[in-house]
Design an enzyme around this catalytic site. Structure first.
Site, PDB file in Angstrom:
ATOM      1  N   LYS A 134      10.263 -10.385   3.741  1.00  0.00           N
ATOM      2  CA  LYS A 134       8.950 -10.679   4.338  1.00  0.00           C
ATOM      3  C   LYS A 134       8.120 -11.487   3.347  1.00  0.00           C
ATOM      4  O   LYS A 134       8.071 -11.166   2.151  1.00  0.00           O
ATOM      5  CB  LYS A 134       8.202  -9.388   4.646  1.00  0.00           C
ATOM      6  CG  LYS A 134       8.922  -8.499   5.632  1.00  0.00           C
ATOM      7  CD  LYS A 134       8.222  -8.462   6.948  1.00  0.00           C
ATOM      8  CE  LYS A 134       8.935  -7.513   7.888  1.00  0.00           C
ATOM      9  NZ  LYS A 134       8.559  -7.723   9.274  1.00  0.00           N
TER      10      LYS A 134
ATOM     11  N   HIS B 191       3.148  -6.094   2.635  1.00  0.00           N
ATOM     12  CA  HIS B 191       1.849  -5.605   2.138  1.00  0.00           C
ATOM     13  C   HIS B 191       1.579  -4.199   2.679  1.00  0.00           C
ATOM     14  O   HIS B 191       1.019  -3.346   1.986  1.00  0.00           O
ATOM     15  CB  HIS B 191       0.707  -6.516   2.601  1.00  0.00           C
ATOM     16  CG  HIS B 191       0.814  -7.932   2.128  1.00  0.00           C
ATOM     17  ND1 HIS B 191       1.086  -8.972   2.982  1.00  0.00           N
ATOM     18  CD2 HIS B 191       0.666  -8.476   0.899  1.00  0.00           C
ATOM     19  CE1 HIS B 191       1.101 -10.104   2.299  1.00  0.00           C
ATOM     20  NE2 HIS B 191       0.858  -9.841   1.029  1.00  0.00           N
TER      21      HIS B 191
ATOM     22  N   GLY C 147      -3.773 -12.208   1.363  1.00  0.00           N
ATOM     23  CA  GLY C 147      -4.027 -12.144   2.802  1.00  0.00           C
ATOM     24  C   GLY C 147      -2.843 -12.570   3.648  1.00  0.00           C
ATOM     25  O   GLY C 147      -1.732 -12.716   3.155  1.00  0.00           O
TER      26      GLY C 147
ATOM     27  N   LYS D  66       9.673  -8.164  -4.446  1.00  0.00           N
ATOM     28  CA  LYS D  66      10.161  -9.510  -4.106  1.00  0.00           C
ATOM     29  C   LYS D  66       9.712 -10.493  -5.186  1.00  0.00           C
ATOM     30  O   LYS D  66      10.466 -11.352  -5.604  1.00  0.00           O
ATOM     31  CB  LYS D  66       9.633  -9.972  -2.742  1.00  0.00           C
ATOM     32  CG  LYS D  66      10.114 -11.378  -2.405  1.00  0.00           C
ATOM     33  CD  LYS D  66       9.743 -11.795  -1.021  1.00  0.00           C
ATOM     34  CE  LYS D  66       8.292 -12.182  -0.882  1.00  0.00           C
ATOM     35  NZ  LYS D  66       7.934 -13.436  -1.596  1.00  0.00           N
TER      36      LYS D  66
END
Ligand code: PAF
Length: 283
Positions: free
Chosen positions: A184, A37, A31, A149
């Site tokens: 990110k 994402h 989340g 990542k």
């Protein structure tokens, strides 16, 4: 788009979709979704007829002194984010739904989990493998999408899928960066504005190392020392590791030749951030 909280609801929906000949792309997340994402959801949308996103802060993968209690969450924001990108189903279970009191089975992997992040985060990848295995059994995806990542996580999940003959294609997607280069991450929200500026040094070190390798440098020691020197220019950066490893086995190497992974873990204040580059990527 539906959002459901029980395993039974997901199974019923995916069974219906499978019977109707749909293909399922799955994006497991914890989340607090960001464009990283988003790129996984978009890839899943492109390759499959249905997209399932799980949003579950998995307690099993956090150590006792880690950030389980402060991990950022905003389910309404995540719901809109998924809806805008065309996801079909969000699975947002409670910890009790995933791990009832009579839960006794874990997925443990040797070797790959003992390197890099596994050294200072014992049990982390056991938690990741266990939850991803369970989520795969619930969602039964044709394809599952993970960011590069978390390169070690991606390598470990590919290994698990292969070792356990699981019926899912694991797709690695490129790192998404902020304008200034910072990869990110949901954990970027922990950074104060001063720390946020200091965090730029991580991608600077990554780009410096990458340029050096592109220019023909194959000496591991030279690449590591150059990247460490870049990081040391930033007083707020505390290096956990800068390593050069085999891109598939994650074992340390002495000469760079593809496929090689160059991962770093760095603390900016209390926030631990990771980044990496591949000399030749995991597909
Ligand atoms: O990468 C993550 O966000 C988590 O490790 C994952 C794969 C969702 C498992 O909890």
């Amino acid at each position: 788009m539906q959002m459901v909280t029980t395993i039974k609801q997901v199974k019923e929906q995916v069974n219906q979709w499978k019977n109707e000949g749909e293909t399922i792309g799955f994006v497991p997340t914890m989340g607090y979704l960001h464009e990283g994402h988003g790129s996984l959801i978009t890839a899943a949308r492109e390759h499959n007829t249905k997209v399932v996103v799980s949003i579950f802060i998995n307690p099993l993968q956090f150590g006792p002194n880690e950030d389980l209690d402060s991990y950022p969450h905003d389910i309404e924001r995540d719901r809109h984010f998924c809806e805008e990108l065309g996801a079909d189903l969000i699975f947002h279970p409670t910890p009790e739904e995933m791990y009832p009191q009579d839960f006794f089975t874990y997925v443990d992997m040797s070797v790959l989990t003992e390197e890099l992040c596994g050294i200072n985060r014992p049990g982390h990848f056991r938690g990741v493998c266990t939850v991803v295995n369970k989520l795969f059994n619930i969602v039964q995806p044709n394809r599952a999408y993970f960011g590069k990542k978390d390169a070690q996580q991606l390598a470990i999940i590919k290994q698990m899928v292969n070792d356990l003959s699981m019926n899912v294609e694991v797709v690695g997607c490129p790192i998404v960066r902020e304008e200034d280069g910072l990869a990110k991450s949901s954990r970027n929200t922990y950074l104060s504005s001063e720390e946020r500026k200091a965090a730029q040094i991580i991608s600077k070190a990554i780009f410096t190392g990458e340029e050096l390798v592109k220019s023909g440098e194959t000496n591991v020691g030279k690449v590591i020392s150059t990247m460490k020197a870049t990081l040391e220019n930033e007083p707020m950066a505390k290096i956990e590791y800068v390593k050069v490893v085999d891109g598939l086995t994650l074992a340390p190497i002495t000469t760079i030749k593809a496929p090689t992974l160059v991962p770093v873990a760095v603390y900016i204040g209390k926030t631990r951030l990771i980044d990496n580059f591949f000399v030749e990527g995991l597909s």
